[in-house]
Design a protein around this motif. Structure first.
Motif, PDB file in Angstrom:
ATOM      1  N   ASP A  58       0.807  -1.230   0.000  1.00 12.57           N
ATOM      2  CA  ASP A  58       0.000   0.000   0.000  1.00 12.57           C
ATOM      3  C   ASP A  58       0.842   1.283   0.000  1.00 12.57           C
ATOM      4  O   ASP A  58       0.291   2.380   0.069  1.00 12.57           O
ATOM      5  N   SER A 280     -15.671   2.180   1.510  1.00  9.91           N
ATOM      6  CA  SER A 280     -15.689   2.086   2.975  1.00  9.91           C
ATOM      7  C   SER A 280     -14.571   1.129   3.398  1.00  9.91           C
ATOM      8  O   SER A 280     -14.108   0.327   2.584  1.00  9.91           O
ATOM      9  N   PRO A 281     -14.133   1.201   4.668  1.00 10.27           N
ATOM     10  CA  PRO A 281     -13.012   0.345   5.085  1.00 10.27           C
ATOM     11  C   PRO A 281     -13.210  -1.145   4.773  1.00 10.27           C
ATOM     12  O   PRO A 281     -12.284  -1.815   4.333  1.00 10.27           O
ATOM     13  N   GLU A 282     -14.415  -1.654   4.985  1.00  7.07           N
ATOM     14  CA  GLU A 282     -14.650  -3.086   4.721  1.00  7.07           C
ATOM     15  C   GLU A 282     -14.471  -3.400   3.236  1.00  7.07           C
ATOM     16  O   GLU A 282     -13.833  -4.379   2.868  1.00  7.07           O
ATOM     17  N   ARG A 284     -12.835  -1.665   1.118  1.00  3.49           N
ATOM     18  CA  ARG A 284     -11.424  -1.446   0.813  1.00  3.49           C
ATOM     19  C   ARG A 284     -10.621  -2.722   1.062  1.00  3.49           C
ATOM     20  O   ARG A 284      -9.769  -3.097   0.276  1.00  3.49           O
ATOM     21  N   ASP A 285     -10.937  -3.369   2.205  1.00  4.72           N
ATOM     22  CA  ASP A 285     -10.239  -4.623   2.521  1.00  4.72           C
ATOM     23  C   ASP A 285     -10.557  -5.694   1.480  1.00  4.72           C
ATOM     24  O   ASP A 285      -9.668  -6.405   1.021  1.00  4.72           O
ATOM     25  N   ASN A 289      -7.813  -7.337  -0.855  1.00  3.05           N
ATOM     26  CA  ASN A 289      -7.619  -8.796  -0.852  1.00  3.05           C
ATOM     27  C   ASN A 289      -7.870  -9.382  -2.236  1.00  3.05           C
ATOM     28  O   ASN A 289      -7.181 -10.308  -2.663  1.00  3.05           O
TER      29      ASN A 289
ATOM     30  N   LYS B 253     -18.188  -8.911  14.743  1.00  2.93           N
ATOM     31  CA  LYS B 253     -18.173  -9.313  13.332  1.00  2.93           C
ATOM     32  C   LYS B 253     -16.844  -9.954  12.926  1.00  2.93           C
ATOM     33  O   LYS B 253     -16.774 -10.660  11.926  1.00  2.93           O
ATOM     34  N   TYR B 254     -15.790  -9.693  13.702  1.00  6.07           N
ATOM     35  CA  TYR B 254     -14.481 -10.249  13.348  1.00  6.07           C
ATOM     36  C   TYR B 254     -14.301 -11.690  13.825  1.00  6.07           C
ATOM     37  O   TYR B 254     -13.357 -12.356  13.432  1.00  6.07           O
ATOM     38  N   GLN B 301      -6.159  -9.844   7.482  1.00  6.99           N
ATOM     39  CA  GLN B 301      -7.392  -9.991   6.704  1.00  6.99           C
ATOM     40  C   GLN B 301      -8.127  -8.662   6.510  1.00  6.99           C
ATOM     41  O   GLN B 301      -8.840  -8.502   5.530  1.00  6.99           O
ATOM     42  N   ASN B 302      -7.999  -7.748   7.484  1.00  9.59           N
ATOM     43  CA  ASN B 302      -8.842  -6.527   7.472  1.00  9.59           C
ATOM     44  C   ASN B 302      -8.005  -5.303   7.809  1.00  9.59           C
ATOM     45  O   ASN B 302      -8.299  -4.589   8.754  1.00  9.59           O
ATOM     46  N   LYS B 303      -6.970  -5.046   7.039  1.00 14.86           N
ATOM     47  CA  LYS B 303      -6.024  -3.999   7.453  1.00 14.86           C
ATOM     48  C   LYS B 303      -6.693  -2.624   7.585  1.00 14.86           C
ATOM     49  O   LYS B 303      -6.291  -1.837   8.437  1.00 14.86           O
ATOM     50  N   ALA B 305     -10.299  -1.940   7.895  1.00 16.03           N
ATOM     51  CA  ALA B 305     -11.431  -1.901   8.822  1.00 16.03           C
ATOM     52  C   ALA B 305     -10.965  -2.069  10.265  1.00 16.03           C
ATOM     53  O   ALA B 305     -11.445  -1.382  11.163  1.00 16.03           O
ATOM     54  N   PHE B 306     -10.005  -2.964  10.479  1.00 13.42           N
ATOM     55  CA  PHE B 306      -9.587  -3.224  11.852  1.00 13.42           C
ATOM     56  C   PHE B 306      -8.864  -2.029  12.455  1.00 13.42           C
ATOM     57  O   PHE B 306      -8.878  -1.828  13.660  1.00 13.42           O
ATOM     58  N   ASP B 309     -11.618  -0.285  13.969  1.00 13.71           N
ATOM     59  CA  ASP B 309     -12.341  -1.031  15.005  1.00 13.71           C
ATOM     60  C   ASP B 309     -11.451  -1.546  16.134  1.00 13.71           C
ATOM     61  O   ASP B 309     -11.956  -2.117  17.096  1.00 13.71           O
TER      62      ASP B 309
END
Lengths: 358, 329
Positions: A58, A280-282, A284-285, A289, B253-254, B301-303, B305-306, B309
């Protein structure tokens, strides 16, 4: 091949001082250290953090190729450092890099700084690779606060380096991806090179970065940039396509993708940048991925849209009823207004009158 | 035919005996609860009102013996079984069963059920009225108490109910026994409505409690797995509360049913992480906690969003990003 920079283990660090250019064009000889430097574990972790911030997943670093592999080139010196078994030899080789940088700066209005050469291992598990990192860190000033007095006292510090301010350093890292081969078997194709210089991101400044990556490191942009830029476009479209977004959102994301690539100021393409600006962050992930899963690089790519020029000029909307609308991309948002979707119908307003009906 | 005076004279004489009997039963039940819950402190949490034996008021005895239109006793003194009573108030329906289990498994008394709200529900499915479990407990043998001999067959009424049922009973206590008030249709309707609501609320409390238990079980399993994965790192003192606290603060959710399996897969493929964690554990508190492994996995897995959170501020988890080779602005 997308270099893996996880699990970076820095083993040796040596610093040399490179000075500002003399006005008369002569080189002030660099101040050469004759031994490695030591650093406490927390300091090492911070150094690792600065490097990863610049060349990690990134980051805006760009993967480059070697264009100078002659004797005395940065590539040859780094390769020798990796294969040298003797510490004195490594130190001697690192000094060559300092002299090389001083020469590369001749005739340019370029500040000096500290050249930090590190070597170590990088990558996960059994697949660990040797690397040499070259950091040119410019000195800048800042303050230190003394809290031990009855009043807080500021102390000016004039030789700060490697603060989180990324514009004060440039990094090149040579990773030997062919970890099992001998020195004779390895050639420049076995090396992954990542270069970070904040100047490379903007069209108006990227020529200023040339002395570092070209004159000094002997590298240039990858010849794959055209196809990578094209892949970026199609892969991102694939991603948007399979998402559970409402149609109008998909159209917006496609519009953003189109403008992102056509943006004249932006010299690079980066999955994380596009994700940050749009999702959104989700999501984006998921996007990140997804791009990783199709092996798309997770660092920046020098943008070259020549394979996409015609595609990007026009937006083509196709409807379930076989109706097609072709509209210029450059002001798509202003001339096409999609008001919404009702049942099996799309409400669209188009600026302009019908002037032809073939 | 017993007179009021005779009844009270007898009762006054017997009161210390009844009080002794109440105390003995209470001690037995508290002892039983401590052994089921494994800890005396938990008994105080379970019982919402401290239980003490209550001797019936003289006036109330007379009223019940001679003036209650719905009851006719041939031998009121012996037929009235609640001259001493004990009440256990808990939060959840299931907790009532725990106390019942002790009552129905005693070696020193016999029991009979005087009122069973579960049975009442079956018998009158359309009715929403007073709910409580009432047991009459009678000594199996003569027992010697501090105030003298407690004759065989001495009764004590034990009530078990939830806090919600108790609240309802507090509100309606008088009306339950005064037929005229009870017959006012609007009052009856309101009271029924409130019991219906209480029954629903009780059920919801149980659902909530089950969810807590489920989550706790899931979290406990996950923590056990993290400690197991971390175990190759020796000589590290972790703080279990810190791990529990952080785990609890990670948004649900994680954590899925698959997380434990995924962790195992991830760390069997990425053995380097454990080496890295070990190395940094010498100077980093977070790297000394088994939960660090979950952070590695979730960040991989969630760089993005985490980062938002995470229960810890970003500067605390940034080294994990760096170790994973992820650049962060």
């Amino acid at each position: 091949m997308c270099p893996d920079v996880s699990n970076m283990q820095i083993e040796k660090i040596i610093l040399h001082r490179v000075y500002d250019n003399n006005t008369d064009g002569n080189i002030t000889p660099p101040k050469i250290s004759d031994n490695f430097t030591t650093i406490e574990p927390e300091g090492l972790a911070t150094l690792q953090n600065r490097i990863v911030k610049s060349i990690g997943e990134d980051s805006h670093s760009i993967q480059m190729r070697v264009i100078d592999n002659t004797e005395g080139s940065a590539y040859q010196i780094c390769k020798s450092i990796i294969f040298a078994s003797d510490d004195n030899e490594k130190i001697r080789l690192s000094a060559q890099l300092a002299h090389k940088l001083a020469r590369a700066q001749i005739g340019r209005n370029t500040p000096g700084g500290i050249l930090i050469i590190i070597s170590g291992l990088i990558g996960s598990n059994n697949d660990r690779k040797h690397f040499v990192g070259i950091i040119k860190a410019e000195l800048h000033d800042g303050f230190n606060v003394d809290e031990n007095q009855s009043i807080l006292i500021l102390h000016l510090l004039t030789s700060l380096l490697l603060t989180p301010q990324q514009k004060f350093y440039k990094i090149g890292i040579f990773i030997n991806e062919n970890s099992t081969a001998s020195s004779e078997e390895v050639d420049d194709n076995d090396y992954s090179i990542l270069v970070y210089d904040h100047l490379m991101n903007r069209r108006e400044s990227n020529q200023l970065a040339r002395y570092f990556f070209d004159s000094f490191l002997g590298c240039d942009y990858s010849i794959n940039d055209k196809s990578l830029t094209r892949d970026f476009y199609y892969r991102t479209k694939d991603f948007i396509d399979v998402q559970n977004f409402p149609e109008e959102e998909k159209i917006e994301f496609n519009t953003s993708l189109n403008s992102y690539l056509r943006n004249q100021q932006q010299a690079t393409v980066l999955v994380a940048d596009f994700g940050n600006d749009n999702f959104s962050p989700e999501i984006r992930d998921n996007y990140s991925n997804f791009m990783r899963s199709v092996s798309f690089p997770d660092h920046a790519i020098s943008k070259d849209i020549c394979f996409l020029e015609n595609i990007l000029k026009f937006r083509r909307l196709k409807f379930s009823s076989d109706v097609k609308i072709i509209a210029p991309s450059r002001n798509f948002d202003q001339i096409i207004h999609i008001d919404g979707f009702v049942d099996n119908e799309t409400r669209i307003r188009i600026q302009g009158n019908i002037i032809n009906d073939d | 035919m017993t007179t009021e005076a005779e009844l009270i004279a007898q009762f006054e004489k017997d009161k210390p005996i009844y009080e002794d009997w109440g105390n003995i039963i209470n001690q037995e039940i508290l002892k039983g609860l401590a052994s089921i819950l494994g800890d005396g402190k938990k008994v105080n949490v379970l019982l919402k009102i401290p239980p003490t034996p209550r001797i019936k008021e003289n006036e109330s005895l007379i009223e019940k013996a001679f003036f209650r239109p719905s009851k006719h006793y041939d031998d009121p003194y012996n037929q009235i079984t609640d001259k001493v009573g004990l009440r256990y108030v808990v939060l959840l329906n299931d907790e009532i069963k725990t106390i019942e289990r002790i009552i129905t498994h005693s070696d020193i008394w016999d029991y009979s059920k005087d009122m069973d709200f579960e049975e009442e529900k079956k018998a009158h499915p359309l009715e929403f009225s007073y709910q409580s479990m009432h047991y009459i407990i009678r000594s199996q043998e003569e027992i010697t108490g501090p105030s003298g001999k407690i004759p065989k067959g001495t009764p004590c009424e034990v009530q078990i109910r939830t806090l919600l049922q108790h609240a309802h009973s507090e509100l309606t206590h008088d009306t339950t026994y005064k037929p005229k008030m009870r017959q006012l249709p609007d009052v009856q309707r309101l009271i029924s409505k409130s019991m219906a609501l209480i029954e629903i609320t009780g059920d919801i409390f149980t659902i909530v409690d089950n969810k807590f238990k489920e989550k706790k079980a899931k979290m406990n399993n996950l923590l056990t797995e993290l400690i197991r994965l971390y175990s190759p790192i020796q000589n590290v003192d972790y703080q279990i509360q810190a791990n529990e606290y952080l785990l609890d603060a990670i948004p649900e959710k994680y954590i899925t049913e698959k997380t434990i399996q995924d962790l195992e897969d991830y760390f069997s493929k990425n053995t380097w992480i454990l080496d890295r964690v070990k190395e940094k554990s010498s100077y980093s508190f977070l790297y000394r906690q088994p939960i660090i492994l979950l952070f590695f996995y979730l960040i991989r897995q969630n760089k993005n969003a985490f980062r938002i959170d995470s229960p810890l501020p970003f500067d605390k988890i940034e080294p994990i990003y760096t170790d994973l080779g992820i650049a962060v602005e």
